[in-house]
Design a protein around this motif. Sequence first.
Motif, mmCIF file in Angstrom:
data_model
loop_
_atom_site.group_PDB
_atom_site.id
_atom_site.type_symbol
_atom_site.label_atom_id
_atom_site.label_comp_id
_atom_site.label_asym_id
_atom_site.label_seq_id
_atom_site.Cartn_x
_atom_site.Cartn_y
_atom_site.Cartn_z
ATOM 1 N N TYR A 467 1.154 -1.089 0.203
ATOM 2 C CA TYR A 467 0.305 0.169 0.043
ATOM 3 C C TYR A 467 0.851 1.753 0.329
ATOM 4 O O TYR A 467 0.513 2.392 -1.021
ATOM 5 C CB TYR A 467 -0.860 0.411 1.640
ATOM 6 N N GLY A 468 2.068 1.506 0.912
ATOM 7 C CA GLY A 468 3.340 2.630 0.665
ATOM 8 C C GLY A 468 3.629 3.095 -0.615
ATOM 9 O O GLY A 468 4.210 4.044 -0.724
ATOM 10 N N ASP A 469 3.687 1.478 -1.128
ATOM 11 C CA ASP A 469 4.984 1.559 -2.374
ATOM 12 C C ASP A 469 3.831 2.490 -3.764
ATOM 13 O O ASP A 469 4.453 3.291 -4.657
ATOM 14 C CB ASP A 469 5.210 0.040 -2.586
ATOM 15 N N ARG A 470 2.639 2.056 -3.643
ATOM 16 C CA ARG A 470 1.444 2.300 -4.914
ATOM 17 C C ARG A 470 0.886 3.631 -3.881
ATOM 18 O O ARG A 470 -0.022 4.491 -5.121
ATOM 19 C CB ARG A 470 0.394 1.184 -4.679
ATOM 20 N N ASN A 471 1.078 4.382 -3.420
ATOM 21 C CA ASN A 471 -0.215 5.687 -2.539
ATOM 22 C C ASN A 471 0.457 6.491 -2.077
ATOM 23 O O ASN A 471 1.405 6.039 -1.428
ATOM 24 C CB ASN A 471 -1.127 4.382 -1.349
ATOM 25 N N LEU A 472 1.438 7.303 -2.603
ATOM 26 C CA LEU A 472 1.780 8.638 -2.052
ATOM 27 C C LEU A 472 0.506 9.048 -0.963
ATOM 28 O O LEU A 472 -0.299 9.588 -0.892
ATOM 29 C CB LEU A 472 2.514 10.054 -2.988
ATOM 30 N N ILE A 473 1.771 9.150 -0.159
ATOM 31 C CA ILE A 473 0.898 10.631 1.005
ATOM 32 C C ILE A 473 1.697 11.766 1.762
ATOM 33 O O ILE A 473 3.239 11.610 1.838
ATOM 34 C CB ILE A 473 1.290 9.624 2.489
ATOM 35 N N CYS A 474 1.179 12.575 1.669
ATOM 36 C CA CYS A 474 1.299 13.843 1.726
ATOM 37 C C CYS A 474 1.810 14.293 3.013
ATOM 38 O O CYS A 474 0.999 14.450 4.173
ATOM 39 C CB CYS A 474 0.666 14.990 1.006
ATOM 40 N N ALA A 475 2.599 14.949 3.870
ATOM 41 C CA ALA A 475 2.834 14.041 5.118
ATOM 42 C C ALA A 475 3.512 16.215 5.408
ATOM 43 O O ALA A 475 3.627 16.232 6.288
ATOM 44 C CB ALA A 475 4.694 14.028 5.801
ATOM 45 N N CYS A 476 3.177 17.024 4.219
ATOM 46 C CA CYS A 476 3.020 18.249 4.505
ATOM 47 C C CYS A 476 2.016 18.853 5.394
ATOM 48 O O CYS A 476 1.243 18.624 5.336
ATOM 49 C CB CYS A 476 3.522 18.849 3.098
ATOM 50 N N LEU A 477 2.839 20.186 6.261
ATOM 51 C CA LEU A 477 1.596 20.745 6.658
ATOM 52 C C LEU A 477 0.973 21.402 6.662
ATOM 53 O O LEU A 477 1.460 22.106 4.975
ATOM 54 C CB LEU A 477 2.368 21.444 7.783
ATOM 55 N N PRO A 478 -0.458 21.997 6.949
ATOM 56 C CA PRO A 478 -1.399 22.472 5.837
ATOM 57 C C PRO A 478 -0.385 24.017 6.297
ATOM 58 O O PRO A 478 0.112 24.636 7.196
ATOM 59 C CB PRO A 478 -2.955 22.338 6.968
ATOM 60 N N MET A 479 -1.258 24.369 5.115
ATOM 61 C CA MET A 479 -0.484 26.263 4.935
ATOM 62 C C MET A 479 -1.077 27.042 6.742
ATOM 63 O O MET A 479 -0.305 27.817 6.883
ATOM 64 C CB MET A 479 -1.911 27.270 4.355
ATOM 65 N N GLU A 480 -2.069 26.129 7.479
ATOM 66 C CA GLU A 480 -2.058 27.153 8.506
ATOM 67 C C GLU A 480 -1.117 27.221 9.650
ATOM 68 O O GLU A 480 -1.883 27.574 9.882
ATOM 69 C CB GLU A 480 -3.962 26.770 9.340
ATOM 70 N N ALA A 481 -0.734 25.865 9.718
ATOM 71 C CA ALA A 481 0.300 25.695 10.375
ATOM 72 C C ALA A 481 1.134 26.952 10.251
ATOM 73 O O ALA A 481 1.778 26.837 11.143
ATOM 74 C CB ALA A 481 1.139 24.144 10.566
ATOM 75 N N TYR A 482 2.049 27.055 9.228
ATOM 76 C CA TYR A 482 2.886 28.454 9.173
ATOM 77 C C TYR A 482 1.947 29.449 9.839
ATOM 78 O O TYR A 482 2.593 31.333 9.926
ATOM 79 C CB TYR A 482 2.376 28.055 7.828
ATOM 80 N N ALA A 483 0.701 29.983 9.939
ATOM 81 C CA ALA A 483 0.356 31.267 9.954
ATOM 82 C C ALA A 483 0.860 31.353 11.814
ATOM 83 O O ALA A 483 0.310 30.744 12.068
ATOM 84 C CB ALA A 483 -1.249 30.958 9.888
ATOM 85 N N GLU A 484 0.681 32.709 11.717
ATOM 86 C CA GLU A 484 1.051 33.370 13.213
ATOM 87 C C GLU A 484 -0.296 34.074 14.060
ATOM 88 O O GLU A 484 -0.933 35.317 13.241
ATOM 89 C CB GLU A 484 2.435 34.112 13.182
#
Length: 484
Positions: A467-484
């Motif tokens: 499953y891990g090889d066939r499905n890309l999973i984004c680990a990126c933080l959402p934009m809200e995480a960068y908002a102060e």
Amino acid sequence: MNRLQAKDLSLTTAMIPLGSCTMKLNATAEMIPVSWPEFAQIHPFAPLEQTQGYQTLFQQLEQMLSEITGFAGISLQPNAGSQGEYTGLLVIRQYHEQRGEGHRNICLIPESAHGTNPASAVMAGMKVVPVVCDEDGNIDVDDLKAKAEKHQDSLAALMVTYPSTHGVFEEAIEEICAIAHQHGGQVYMDGANMNAQVGLCRPADFGADVCHLNLHKTFCIPHGGGGPGVGPIGVMPHLKAFLPGHSVVDLKETYSESDLQNPKSKIQNPRIGAIASAPWGSSSILPISWMYIALMGAAGLTRATGVAILNANYIAKRLENDYPILYKGKNGLVAHECILDLRQFKKTAGIEVDDIAKRLIDYGFHPPTVSWPVAGTVMVEPTESESKQELDRFCDAMIAIRAEIREIEQGQADRQNNLLKNAPHTAEILISDEWDRPYSRQRAAYPTSWTRENKFWAATGRIDNAYGDRNLICACLPMEAYAE
């Protein structure tokens, strides 16, 4: 950083028996010079008059490798074994081109070759023609002859791994090389398994024209997240003129006009171009191999090779009653690694090769090479680094796992919910309030007395690899995480 490294099983913890990867235990004395600023802080393109010490190291290391392999010329430029393969094939292609035979593009590759060989041949612009092996894992000489004769007008090279990836010495290696030469081809020998040759035999003496050397394997540069590796190549005299050059640093000519097969060739500069950005590759880690060879000496290197072969045969002998050894030589011996055939257990117990590999983690071992070069098998290479005590610990673990499989075969354990299918067992799983498995926590976590005293805890349990090889999973933080 410390927390991350604590999750990693290293050779200071246990044997890492990765077949065809030669994971040695490296002495601290070999590693220390890498930290010296005299080596670590020199720019690759520094003027040569400012790097005379490095030049001495290059020259001495080239001489050492030349003596060990029998080759006349060495290039330290390739950054990895795979890049060494590519470089060697480009040298062969340039050789044919310079002789007016640039049409030669067929590369014969046995089924027992190292895994990267076909990719390297294709990248070098060659067409791969496979050669079959016999039931003992050796190259089928008759098939090789037939393929060489069929393609003799366009044969560029034969790529052969010695000893083979099947873990056996090709008994007909001289004849195999001669066949390629008789039909106009050059012999490229994959040096991935040089750990079974050093001090005992030399590739140049039995017919190889080009050979790469994995300094990060046989000569002790450690593997580190895929690099930095060094895969220099050695060549016979007639190929020295074609070794890699560099557009920034003058590597100087190491050949004479007499080395060229066709001095009137239109090729002005016979060298192939640079295949790495730096003229001497990953030069800052070359002191490791220099130290290893200098400290071991000729007698030490030869003994290391003998012990590596002895260790592999000891494992094969101890395990042969529990696991079939897939390939052996005519005397019933293997080379420096052996292949354990695990395919039968899928039928008898529903156990896959991955289940056995994961269960080995509970016993405190890094699993061997899995499902390569034969699907459903493991390839074990102990190297000379391991003591008999460690070899026995590994063999005891494999024998104990065979007993666990036998419980499934005899109906004493469930085919789906058992020690192997659920391995590895993490600390989090074992200390949880709920335990719904039909075996004890003790059997799961501490299968031997050694694991009670020296337990290595896996950071994660079983994951769905496919499953891990066939499905890309984004680990990126959402934009809200960068908002102060």
